[in-house]
Write a protein that holds these residues in place. Structure first.
Motif, PDB file in Angstrom:
ATOM      1  N   ARG A   7       0.987  -1.288  -0.062  1.00 43.99           N
ATOM      2  CA  ARG A   7       0.017  -0.002   0.188  1.00 43.99           C
ATOM      3  C   ARG A   7       0.824   1.342   0.259  1.00 43.99           C
ATOM      4  NH1 ARG A   7      -3.629  -3.586   3.420  1.00 43.99           N
ATOM      5  NH2 ARG A   7      -5.197  -3.625   2.068  1.00 43.99           N
ATOM      6  N   ASP A  42       2.224   2.336  -3.523  1.00 42.82           N
ATOM      7  CA  ASP A  42       0.835   2.708  -4.520  1.00 42.82           C
ATOM      8  C   ASP A  42       0.300   1.806  -5.385  1.00 42.82           C
ATOM      9  OD1 ASP A  42       1.536   5.473  -4.595  1.00 42.82           O
ATOM     10  OD2 ASP A  42       3.563   5.147  -5.289  1.00 42.82           O
ATOM     11  N   ILE A  66      -2.959  -1.240  -5.914  1.00 39.46           N
ATOM     12  CA  ILE A  66      -4.134  -1.016  -5.943  1.00 39.46           C
ATOM     13  C   ILE A  66      -5.074  -2.188  -5.400  1.00 39.46           C
ATOM     14  CG2 ILE A  66      -5.933   0.014  -7.494  1.00 39.46           C
ATOM     15  CD1 ILE A  66      -3.994   1.743  -8.914  1.00 39.46           C
ATOM     16  N   GLU A 102     -14.827   0.860  -6.328  1.00 40.63           N
ATOM     17  CA  GLU A 102     -13.147   0.686  -5.599  1.00 40.63           C
ATOM     18  C   GLU A 102     -11.363   0.580  -6.237  1.00 40.63           C
ATOM     19  OE1 GLU A 102     -11.205   2.039  -2.651  1.00 40.63           O
ATOM     20  OE2 GLU A 102     -13.170   1.944  -2.731  1.00 40.63           O
ATOM     21  N   ARG A 120     -11.742   3.709  -7.944  1.00 39.51           N
ATOM     22  CA  ARG A 120     -11.693   5.048  -7.365  1.00 39.51           C
ATOM     23  C   ARG A 120     -10.145   5.277  -7.062  1.00 39.51           C
ATOM     24  NH1 ARG A 120     -10.138   6.251  -2.056  1.00 39.51           N
ATOM     25  NH2 ARG A 120      -9.506   3.682  -1.746  1.00 39.51           N
ATOM     26  N   GLN A 121      -9.226   3.942  -6.871  1.00 43.32           N
ATOM     27  CA  GLN A 121      -8.255   3.711  -6.328  1.00 43.32           C
ATOM     28  C   GLN A 121      -7.354   3.941  -7.769  1.00 43.32           C
ATOM     29  OE1 GLN A 121      -6.552   0.198  -3.755  1.00 43.32           O
ATOM     30  NE2 GLN A 121      -9.031  -0.086  -3.808  1.00 43.32           N
TER      31      GLN A 121
END
Length: 266
Positions: free
Chosen positions: A115, A118, A120, A133, A136-137
Motif C-alpha cells: 500500500r 502505491d 491498488i 473501488e 477510485r484507487q
C-alpha cells in the motif's frame, strides 16, 4: 540436477530477501508511509532479483520499447507468465501502481509495504462489484503521478497458452481515458508458474506502441489482445528457434505448433 540446485538456491534468496524487505518497508509504512528510503529498497529488490536470476540460474533479462511509454499518466498492460514480469518491468515505469489481488494485500507487512508503494487492490471474489473501488484507487494513483500496471489476464499463464483476458482492463481504459501500453514477453519459457526448475536463457519483454484513449471498448479490447498475444508469440517462437535449454514436453510442443499456425504470414 545442477539446474535444480541452482533454482533452489535462487528461490531461497528470492523468498528470503523478499520477506526481509517487506518487513522493513511494512514497519516503516505503518509510521511514515512511503519514504525515499522505502522506495530505494523497492528499486533494490527489483534490481537484485534480476542479478540473482542471471548469475544463479542463468536467466538474462532484456527489456525493449521503453520509448513507447508516453509522458504523463498511462496504463501499462502486460502479459503475465512469471514473477519475473513484476520486477523486470518495474524499473521502466517511473512510479508504478500495480493492481494486485486483495489476498496479497491482507498479508501482514507485505500488504502494508504494498500500500505504501502505491499498489491498488482488487477483490476478485466480488467480481464486478469490486470495480468501483479499484477505479477510485486508480484515479487517486494517477493524481499522485503514477502509471497503472495491470496484468489483464489476472494470473500467470503458461507460455503460448490460449489467452484469457478479463474485463478490468477495459473498464480502466474506458474510465481513466489515458493511453495503454501493451507489453509482450516470453518469461514463462524460462521461469514458469509453480516451476520446480528455472531454465537458463534470455527472458525478453517488449513495450509496444501505446493504444490511444477514446476507442470503443470492443475495439480497444481486440487491439490490446492482438498486440500482446502476437508480440508474446513472436518473442517465444524466436526463443524456441534459437534453441531452448529446457526440455520441450508434449504440452509445450502443442502450444508451439499452435503458435506457429496463428503467426501472421510474412
Amino acid at each position: 540436477m545442477i539446474q535444480a540446485i541452482r533454482t533452489a538456491l535462487f528461490y531461497a534468496i528470492f523468498i528470503g530477501q523478499t520477506a526481509v524487505i517487506a518487513v522493513i518497508i511494512g514497519v516503516i509504512a505503518l509510521f511514515a508511509g512511503r519514504t525515499p528510503f522505502t522506495w530505494a529498497l523497492a528499486k533494490y529488490w527489483c534490481w537484485s532479483n534480476v542479478q540473482f536470476l542471471r548469475f544463479i540460474t542463468g536467466v538474462r533479462t532484456e527489456i525493449s520499447g521503453t520509448e513507447n511509454i508516453p509522458p504523463g499518466g498511462c496504463i501499462i498492460a502486460s502479459k503475465h507468465q512469471s514473477d519475473w514480469d513484476v520486477f523486470a518491468i518495474f524499473p521502466h515505469t517511473g512510479r508504478p501502481a500495480y493492481i494486485v489481488k486483495k489476498e496479497l494485500m491482507n498479508i501482514p507487512f507485505f500488504g502494508w509495504a504494498a500500500r505504501s508503494l502505491d499498489c491498488i487492490e482488487i477483490d476478485r471474489k466480488k467480481g464486478a462489484e469490486a470495480i468501483p473501488e479499484m477505479m477510485r484507487q486508480a484515479h487517486a494513483a494517477l493524481d499522485r503521478g503514477c502509471r497503472i500496471v495491470i496484468f489483464p489476464e489476472g494470473t500467470r499463464k503458461a507460455a503460448l497458452a490460449p489467452a484469457d483476458y478479463r474485463q478490468g482492463i477495459v473498464r480502466l481504459y474506458s474510465e481513466l481515458n489515458v493511453p495503454v501500453v501493451p507489453v509482450a514477453l516470453n518469461s514463462g519459457l524460462f521461469w514458469g508458474r509453480n516451476s520446480l526448475i528455472i531454465w537458463p536463457g534470455t527472458a525478453r519483454g517488449e513495450l509496444l506502441p501505446a493504444i490511444e484513449p477514446g476507442l470503443a471498448p470492443d475495439v480497444f479490447a481486440e487491439r490490446l489482445k492482438r498486440a500482446i498475444e502476437t508480440g508474446s508469440d513472436a518473442l517465444s517462437l524466436a526463443a524456441v528457434d534459437s534453441g531452448l535449454s529446457r526440455p520441450i514436453d508434449p504440452s509445450l510442443a502443442e502450444r508451439i505448433a499452435a503458435a506457429r499456425q496463428r503467426a501472421p504470414s510474412s
